[in-house]
Design a protein around this motif. Structure first.
Motif, PDB file in Angstrom:
ATOM      1  N   TYR A   1       0.833  -1.205   0.000  1.00 56.05           N
ATOM      2  CA  TYR A   1       0.000   0.000   0.000  1.00 56.05           C
ATOM      3  C   TYR A   1       0.870   1.258   0.000  1.00 56.05           C
ATOM      4  O   TYR A   1       0.558   2.239  -0.694  1.00 56.05           O
ATOM      5  CB  TYR A   1      -0.907   0.002   1.233  1.00 56.05           C
ATOM      6  N   ALA A   2       1.971   1.246   0.764  1.00 58.05           N
ATOM      7  CA  ALA A   2       2.874   2.406   0.804  1.00 58.05           C
ATOM      8  C   ALA A   2       3.838   2.388  -0.376  1.00 58.05           C
ATOM      9  O   ALA A   2       4.096   3.427  -0.997  1.00 58.05           O
ATOM     10  CB  ALA A   2       3.643   2.425   2.118  1.00 58.05           C
ATOM     11  N   ALA A   3       4.386   1.206  -0.706  1.00 59.36           N
ATOM     12  CA  ALA A   3       5.339   1.131  -1.823  1.00 59.36           C
ATOM     13  C   ALA A   3       4.690   1.564  -3.132  1.00 59.36           C
ATOM     14  O   ALA A   3       5.338   2.183  -3.981  1.00 59.36           O
ATOM     15  CB  ALA A   3       5.874  -0.297  -1.948  1.00 59.36           C
ATOM     16  N   HIS A   4       3.407   1.261  -3.298  1.00 57.76           N
ATOM     17  CA  HIS A   4       2.696   1.629  -4.521  1.00 57.76           C
ATOM     18  C   HIS A   4       2.384   3.120  -4.583  1.00 57.76           C
ATOM     19  O   HIS A   4       1.865   3.601  -5.596  1.00 57.76           O
ATOM     20  CB  HIS A   4       1.391   0.840  -4.631  1.00 57.76           C
ATOM     21  N   ARG A   5       2.668   3.834  -3.496  1.00 58.14           N
ATOM     22  CA  ARG A   5       2.439   5.285  -3.454  1.00 58.14           C
ATOM     23  C   ARG A   5       3.750   6.059  -3.345  1.00 58.14           C
ATOM     24  O   ARG A   5       3.740   7.248  -3.027  1.00 58.14           O
ATOM     25  CB  ARG A   5       1.515   5.624  -2.281  1.00 58.14           C
ATOM     26  N   ASP A   6       4.848   5.395  -3.604  1.00 55.45           N
ATOM     27  CA  ASP A   6       6.148   6.032  -3.520  1.00 55.45           C
ATOM     28  C   ASP A   6       6.301   7.015  -4.679  1.00 55.45           C
ATOM     29  O   ASP A   6       6.341   6.609  -5.844  1.00 55.45           O
ATOM     30  CB  ASP A   6       7.243   4.964  -3.591  1.00 55.45           C
ATOM     31  N   PRO A   7       6.391   8.326  -4.401  1.00 56.70           N
ATOM     32  CA  PRO A   7       6.511   9.304  -5.494  1.00 56.70           C
ATOM     33  C   PRO A   7       7.806   9.155  -6.280  1.00 56.70           C
ATOM     34  O   PRO A   7       7.902   9.642  -7.412  1.00 56.70           O
ATOM     35  CB  PRO A   7       6.442  10.655  -4.780  1.00 56.70           C
ATOM     36  N   GLY A   8       8.799   8.462  -5.699  1.00 57.00           N
ATOM     37  CA  GLY A   8      10.019   8.218  -6.449  1.00 57.00           C
ATOM     38  C   GLY A   8       9.868   7.138  -7.502  1.00 57.00           C
ATOM     39  O   GLY A   8      10.664   7.051  -8.434  1.00 57.00           O
ATOM     40  N   ALA A   9       8.846   6.294  -7.359  1.00 56.86           N
ATOM     41  CA  ALA A   9       8.620   5.199  -8.309  1.00 56.86           C
ATOM     42  C   ALA A   9       7.413   5.440  -9.206  1.00 56.86           C
ATOM     43  O   ALA A   9       7.320   4.871 -10.300  1.00 56.86           O
ATOM     44  CB  ALA A   9       8.435   3.882  -7.546  1.00 56.86           C
ATOM     45  N   TRP A  10       6.473   6.281  -8.751  1.00 60.20           N
ATOM     46  CA  TRP A  10       5.221   6.466  -9.478  1.00 60.20           C
ATOM     47  C   TRP A  10       4.931   7.957  -9.640  1.00 60.20           C
ATOM     48  O   TRP A  10       4.941   8.703  -8.656  1.00 60.20           O
ATOM     49  CB  TRP A  10       4.061   5.806  -8.728  1.00 60.20           C
ATOM     50  N   GLU A  11       4.620   8.372 -10.840  1.00 63.79           N
ATOM     51  CA  GLU A  11       4.202   9.756 -11.085  1.00 63.79           C
ATOM     52  C   GLU A  11       2.753   9.923 -10.665  1.00 63.79           C
ATOM     53  O   GLU A  11       1.901   9.090 -11.011  1.00 63.79           O
ATOM     54  CB  GLU A  11       4.360  10.089 -12.575  1.00 63.79           C
ATOM     55  N   SER A  12       2.458  10.983  -9.932  1.00 60.95           N
ATOM     56  CA  SER A  12       1.101  11.232  -9.411  1.00 60.95           C
ATOM     57  C   SER A  12       0.537   9.950  -8.797  1.00 60.95           C
ATOM     58  O   SER A  12      -0.470   9.400  -9.263  1.00 60.95           O
ATOM     59  CB  SER A  12       0.178  11.738 -10.525  1.00 60.95           C
ATOM     60  N   PRO A  13       1.154   9.447  -7.736  1.00 55.66           N
ATOM     61  CA  PRO A  13       0.809   8.116  -7.239  1.00 55.66           C
ATOM     62  C   PRO A  13      -0.614   7.963  -6.738  1.00 55.66           C
ATOM     63  O   PRO A  13      -1.145   6.849  -6.727  1.00 55.66           O
ATOM     64  CB  PRO A  13       1.823   7.887  -6.105  1.00 55.66           C
ATOM     65  N   GLU A  14      -1.270   9.058  -6.336  1.00 55.65           N
ATOM     66  CA  GLU A  14      -2.640   8.930  -5.823  1.00 55.65           C
ATOM     67  C   GLU A  14      -3.682   8.941  -6.939  1.00 55.65           C
ATOM     68  O   GLU A  14      -4.862   8.695  -6.689  1.00 55.65           O
ATOM     69  CB  GLU A  14      -2.937  10.061  -4.841  1.00 55.65           C
ATOM     70  N   ALA A  15      -3.267   9.223  -8.166  1.00 56.21           N
ATOM     71  CA  ALA A  15      -4.207   9.271  -9.290  1.00 56.21           C
ATOM     72  C   ALA A  15      -4.467   7.870  -9.829  1.00 56.21           C
ATOM     73  O   ALA A  15      -3.575   7.027  -9.874  1.00 56.21           O
ATOM     74  CB  ALA A  15      -3.658  10.157 -10.400  1.00 56.21           C
ATOM     75  N   PHE A  16      -5.714   7.629 -10.256  1.00 60.87           N
ATOM     76  CA  PHE A  16      -6.060   6.368 -10.918  1.00 60.87           C
ATOM     77  C   PHE A  16      -5.817   6.544 -12.413  1.00 60.87           C
ATOM     78  O   PHE A  16      -6.571   7.225 -13.103  1.00 60.87           O
ATOM     79  CB  PHE A  16      -7.523   6.004 -10.658  1.00 60.87           C
ATOM     80  N   ASP A  17      -4.754   5.931 -12.905  1.00 62.23           N
ATOM     81  CA  ASP A  17      -4.334   6.133 -14.289  1.00 62.23           C
ATOM     82  C   ASP A  17      -3.892   4.810 -14.905  1.00 62.23           C
ATOM     83  O   ASP A  17      -2.718   4.432 -14.823  1.00 62.23           O
ATOM     84  CB  ASP A  17      -3.200   7.152 -14.339  1.00 62.23           C
TER      85      ASP A  17
END
Length: 448
Positions: free
Chosen positions: A352-368
């Motif tokens: 849940y936290a790793a999937h929201r890492d801004p270093g790995a994901w752009e705009s991590p809270e967006a559903f894209d």
């Protein structure tokens, strides 16, 4: 020279961040990510390290896996699962996995995939009345009903939805009882006659009774001789050569039942919720489904022609991974990221936290879903792990993906799901990632 400790919050009292963990575990693990890919925190009597850095996760799940065991955070799982594939390690775990693994291979699952489309068709028919009357439905309950049918029919040779009314309350109780939260009711000795202990025994008895009935049915010749239950009945102990006792078979069935239908049901609910939230995603998905499937149900051979469906599912699993954290206990002292990891402490690996890492994901809270476009590079290894990783990756991951894709395809082609206004859909970290108060929707037939 001993490596330095990892960074982390100091905690304002002896119990550290335990109260924050009990109040909102998802917020705490997200905050801990601010310390980097490794963070140190005290949860009451437990010293815990959280890992979200992909190289650190790889170290634990793949490179040095023998040094990390299921441990104390899995002790609560024994209350409802016993010593099954999820809670054991080493040779004991391998023996259980080797029996079950053939039933999770792609060829076998493809041959049995008609069970998924049959259960989805039954759900579509079940929704006809509420759709016509404009009634609300509770999406999580409906997905659990479907997932229970798929798992029990495909693996057990029986349809346990016939006993949904008694099983569902036991499952809901277990989701809280299996997580060690430090609540007084959990910490008291077992002999103390509290209401919690009475409820615990009652729900344990329900789950044990249902699984014992499944075993008895197969022993009496009423099951499929080629299903998973029959394979467990034929299993023998590697040392003694004796058949597994019913207690051991029951533990494996409970593990498969609890882990299999609960996580998939949650993933289905979150995926349909995300589609209902984003009209542009829904329209693009409908266009792909109409083009490839027309009016028929999907088959495994259709999946390569449905890339956007898989992107939608992958993105939902990123934002709402059904298993939000993987705990491990440290066997011997280790060094991760230059920091000392003491033996006897606990690691938490939270997708849940790793999937929201801004270093790995752009705009991590967006559903894209476009971030999973087949033409792109895709996520780096161990930045995306909804089913875990390494040798202990979930044995049923492909069954879950097949079920989610088939079900979403069939329901989206038939219905628009409209979220009931003014409801607050908030995830909560139990055994799985559930909406705290469910998800209420209304159904509209496409073309109506």
């Amino acid at each position: 020279m001993t490596a330095p400790p990892a960074p982390g919050p100091e905690g304002r009292h002896l119990m550290g961040a335990l109260s924050s963990f009990k109040r909102d575990s998802l917020s705490l693990i997200t905050e801990l990510q601010g310390y980097g890919g490794i963070a140190r925190v005290r949860l009451g009597p437990y010293l815990v390290h959280q890992l979200t850095g992909p190289e650190f996760i790889k170290h634990v799940l793949q490179d040095n896996t023998d040094n990390y065991r299921r441990g104390r955070f899995y002790q609560g799982f024994n209350l409802f699962m016993g010593r099954g594939m999820l809670t054991t390690d080493g040779a004991e775990w391998r023996a259980r996995r080797d029996i079950s693994q053939p039933f999770f291979q792609r060829a076998w699952l493809h041959g049995a995939s008609g069970v998924i489309t049959s259960c989805a068709e039954e759900l579509i028919a079940r929704w006809e009345g509420p759709a016509e009357r404009g009634e609300e439905i509770e999406l999580v309950d409906e997905m659990m009903w479907l997932a229970m049918g798929v798992l029990s029919r495909m693996l057990f040779g029986v349809d346990l939805r016939d006993r949904y009314a008694e099983l569902a309350p036991a499952v809901r109780f277990s989701l809280k009882a299996m997580i060690l939260t430090g609540e007084v009711s959990q910490m008291l000795p077992r002999w103390v006659p509290t209401r919690y202990r009475r409820d615990l025994r009652r729900h344990q008895a329900v789950l044990n009774g249902v699984m014992d009935d499944v075993i008895a049915l197969h022993r009496a010749g009423g099951g499929d001789p080629d299903d998973l239950v029959s394979a467990l009945l034929k299993a023998t102990d590697a040392e003694t050569g004796r058949s597994w006792p019913d207690r051991q078979i029951r533990a494996e069935l409970k593990t498969l039942f609890m882990a299999g239908h609960e996580t998939t049901g949650c993933a289905l609910a979150w995926t349909l919720y995300s589609v209902a939230q984003h009209a542009d995603v829904r329209r693009k998905l409908e266009a792909e489904l109409d083009s490839v499937l027309g009016d028929r149900a999907p088959t495994p051979g259709d999946l390569p022609d449905l890339p956007y469906l898989r992107q939608v599912v992958d993105e939902s699993l990123r934002l709402h991974p059904p298993i939000w954290v993987f705990p491990r206990d440290v066997v011997e002292d280790d060094v991760i990221g230059g920091h000392h990891i003491p033996a006897g402490t606990t690691l938490l690996i939270p997708p849940y936290a790793a999937h929201r890492d801004p270093g790995a994901w752009e705009s991590p809270e967006a559903f894209d879903p476009e971030r999973f476009c087949p033409a792109g590079r895709g996520p780096a290894r161990y930045t995306y792990l909804p089913f875990g990783g390494g040798a202990r990756r979930c044995v049923g991951y492909y069954m879950a993906l097949l079920e989610i894709q088939f079900t979403v395809a069939m329901l989206v082609r038939r219905y628009h799901l409209s979220l009931v206004p003014a409801q607050q859909v908030t995830p909560v970290g139990l055994v799985s990632l559930r909406p705290a108060r469910g998800i209420r929707v209304r159904l509209v037939k496409r073309g109506a």
